[in-house]
Design an enzyme around this catalytic site. Structure first.
Site, short mmCIF file in Angstrom:
data_model
loop_
_atom_site.label_atom_id
_atom_site.label_comp_id
_atom_site.label_asym_id
_atom_site.label_seq_id
_atom_site.Cartn_x
_atom_site.Cartn_y
_atom_site.Cartn_z
N THR A 132 42.86 37.25 37.11
CA THR A 132 44.26 37.60 36.91
C THR A 132 44.88 36.77 35.79
OG1 THR A 132 46.45 37.51 37.97
CG2 THR A 132 44.82 35.95 38.75
N ASP A 133 45.95 37.30 35.20
CA ASP A 133 46.69 36.54 34.20
C ASP A 133 47.50 35.40 34.82
OD1 ASP A 133 48.65 38.09 35.43
OD2 ASP A 133 49.40 38.99 33.58
N GLU A 134 47.67 35.42 36.14
CA GLU A 134 48.49 34.41 36.78
C GLU A 134 47.89 33.01 36.69
OE1 GLU A 134 50.56 35.40 40.46
OE2 GLU A 134 49.74 37.42 40.29
N TYR A 158 47.99 31.13 45.41
CA TYR A 158 47.12 32.24 45.02
C TYR A 158 46.52 32.00 43.64
CZ TYR A 158 45.98 36.58 42.64
OH TYR A 158 45.36 37.52 41.87
N LYS A 162 42.59 31.38 42.41
CA LYS A 162 41.89 32.23 41.45
C LYS A 162 41.43 31.41 40.24
CE LYS A 162 41.08 36.00 41.21
NZ LYS A 162 39.82 36.71 41.59
#
Length: 359
Positions: A132-134, A158, A162
Site C-alpha cells: 500500500t501507499d500508506e 496498519y 505493512k
C-alpha cells in the site's frame, strides 16, 4: 499454476476473477475468511476446475508447505493482510500477527520450496507482494507524489505492519536471493468492495436514507485506483517486472474525500433518484476526525508506465460510474456481506453514524 493468498478479499478476489477471465492458468486460492473475506464474491468460479479454494492462514506453515508441494505453483501473489486502519487502532495485535508474523512464515515456506526447485523453475519463479501507499506516510498539499524512493514513514498500526512486511520481503530477496516483486498501490475502489470503506459505504448509506458521515473537514486527499486496473498492473508486474524491484501503482486521480462523496451523490441522483425528490447530498454529515489521520497520499506511477508500459484504463469518472452501477445491480451481495460480524463491528466501533474507512 499460481498460488494467491487473500484471494477472497476485495482486491484478491477481483484479481482471481480477472486472472481466470483472461487466461486458462489455474489458481490455488488461500484465504483465512476473516470478516472481509467473502466466498460469495467468488460464486462465478465455484465448480471451475481452474480454481481451488482452501480456507487457511498464511501463518500456518504446515498448510502452506503442503499446498506448495502438492500444487507446485510457478508464482505466489500475496494479498493476505489485515487492512482496515480503524480496526488497527482498536486492535493492533491482529495486524502484527497477520501482516508481519504471517508474512514471515509465508516467506520461509516459499523460500524452502523455491530452493528445492530445478534450476529452470527457480529462475522462472516469482513471489509478488501486494502492499500500500500508506507505508510512505503523509504528504503536504504541494509536495510531490510518492515515488518508489520515498522513505517509509507509516503513521498507523496498519501501515506500520505493512511497512514491516515490505521490509521482510526485501530482506528475503537480498539475503536469500528469493525472486520477489513488490507493488504499492493507492486507494482501490470498484465491485465487491466491503461496505466499511468510503465509496461502498456512501453508496449503501445513501440508498438506505442514512447519514453520509465524513471525517473532519473531508479534505483528506487520496489517489483513487479502479480495482480492475490494479489487477492488470499486478499481472504486468508478474509478467515483466524486474526481480527485487518495487512498483507504485496509482490511478492518477487525486481527489479530496468530500469530492468523492459529492460525485457519488450526483450519480445516485441521476441513476436512482430519492423518492422525495431531494438530493442525496442532503445526507452528508461531518463527524470527528480519527486519530493520526493522514492528510494526503499521492502515487507517482511513472516507473510502472516507463519500464513496463502500464497505465490505468479507467478515469475516475468512468470508474466511479461503473462502481455505482455495480452496487445498484448487486443489492443481494451487499445485503449478505452486511450481516453478522460486520454489523457487530460497526456497533462496537462507532457511537455515531457509520463512518467510512478512507485509508
Amino acid at each position: 499454476m499460481i498460488l494467491v493468498t487473500g484471494g477472497a478479499g476485495f482486491i484478491g478476489a477481483n484479481f482471481v476473477l480477472d486472472w481466470l477471465g483472461t487466461g486458462e492458468e489455474p489458481v490455488i486460492n488461500l484465504d483465512k475468511l476473516t470478516y472481509a473475506g467473502n466466498r460469495e464474491t467468488l460464486a462465478s468460479v465455484e465448480g471451475d476446475s481452474r480454481h481451488v479454494f482452501v480456507q487457511g492462514d498464511i501463518g500456518d506453515s504446515i498448510l502452506v508447505r503442503r499446498l506448495l508441494s502438492t500444487h507446485r505453483p510457478r508464482a505466489v501473489v500475496n494479498f493476505a493482510a489485515e487492512s482496515h486502519v480503524d480496526r488497527s487502532i482498536k486492535g493492533p495485535a491482529a495486524f502484527v500477527e497477520t501482516n508481519v508474523v504471517g508474512t514471515f512464515h509465508l516467506l520461509e515456506e516459499v523460500r524452502a520450496y523455491w530452493a528445492a526447485l530445478s534450476d529452470d523453475d527457480r529462475a522462472d519463479f516469482r513471489f509478488l507482494h501486494v502492499s500500500t501507499d500508506e507505508v510512505y506516510g503523509t504528504l503536504g498539499p504541494h509536495e510531490p507524489a510518492f515515488t518508489e524512493q520515498h522513505p517509509y514513514e507509516p503513521n498507523s498500526p496498519y501501515s506500520a505492519s505493512k511497512a514491516a512486511s515490505d521490509h521482510l520481503v526485501r530482506a528475503w530477496h537480498h539475503t536469500y536471493g528469493l525472486p520477489v516483486l513488490t507493488t504499492n498501490c493507492s486507494n482501490n475502489y470498484g465491485p465487491f468492495h466491503f461496505p466499511e470503506k468510503l465509496i461502498p459505504l456512501v453508496i449503501v448509506n445513501a440508498l438506505a436514507g442514512k447519514p453520509l458521515p465524513i471525517y473532519g473537514d473531508g479534505m483528506q486527499v487520496r489517489d483513487w485506483l479502479y480495482v480492475k486496473d490494479h489487477c492488470s498492473a499486478i499481472r504486468r508486474v508478474l509478467e515483466r517486472g524486474t526481480v527485487g524491484e518495487t512498483y507504485n501503482v496509482g490511478g492518477w486521480n487525486e481527489k479530496p474525500n468530500i469530492e468523492i462523496v459529492q460525485t457519488i451523490c450526483r450519480l445516485l441522483d441521476e441513476l436512482r433518484p430519492r423518492s422525495d425528490g431531494k438530493a442525496y447530498a442532503d445526507q452528508i454529515t461531518y463527524v470527528q476526525d480519527r486519530p493520526g489521520h493522514d492528510r494526503r497520499y499521492a502515487i507517482d506511477a511513472r516507473k510502472l508506465e516507463r519500464e513496463l508500459g502500464w497505465k490505468p484504463a479507467e478515469t475516475f469518472d468512468t470508474g466511479i460510474r461503473k462502481t455505482v452501477e455495480w452496487y445498484l445491480s448487486n443489492a443481494a451481495w451487499v445485503g449478505n456481506v452486511q450481516s453478522g460480524a460486520y454489523r457487530d463491528w460497526i456497533a462496537h466501533q462507532y457511537d455515531r453514524p457509520q463512518t467510512p474507512e478512507v485509508a
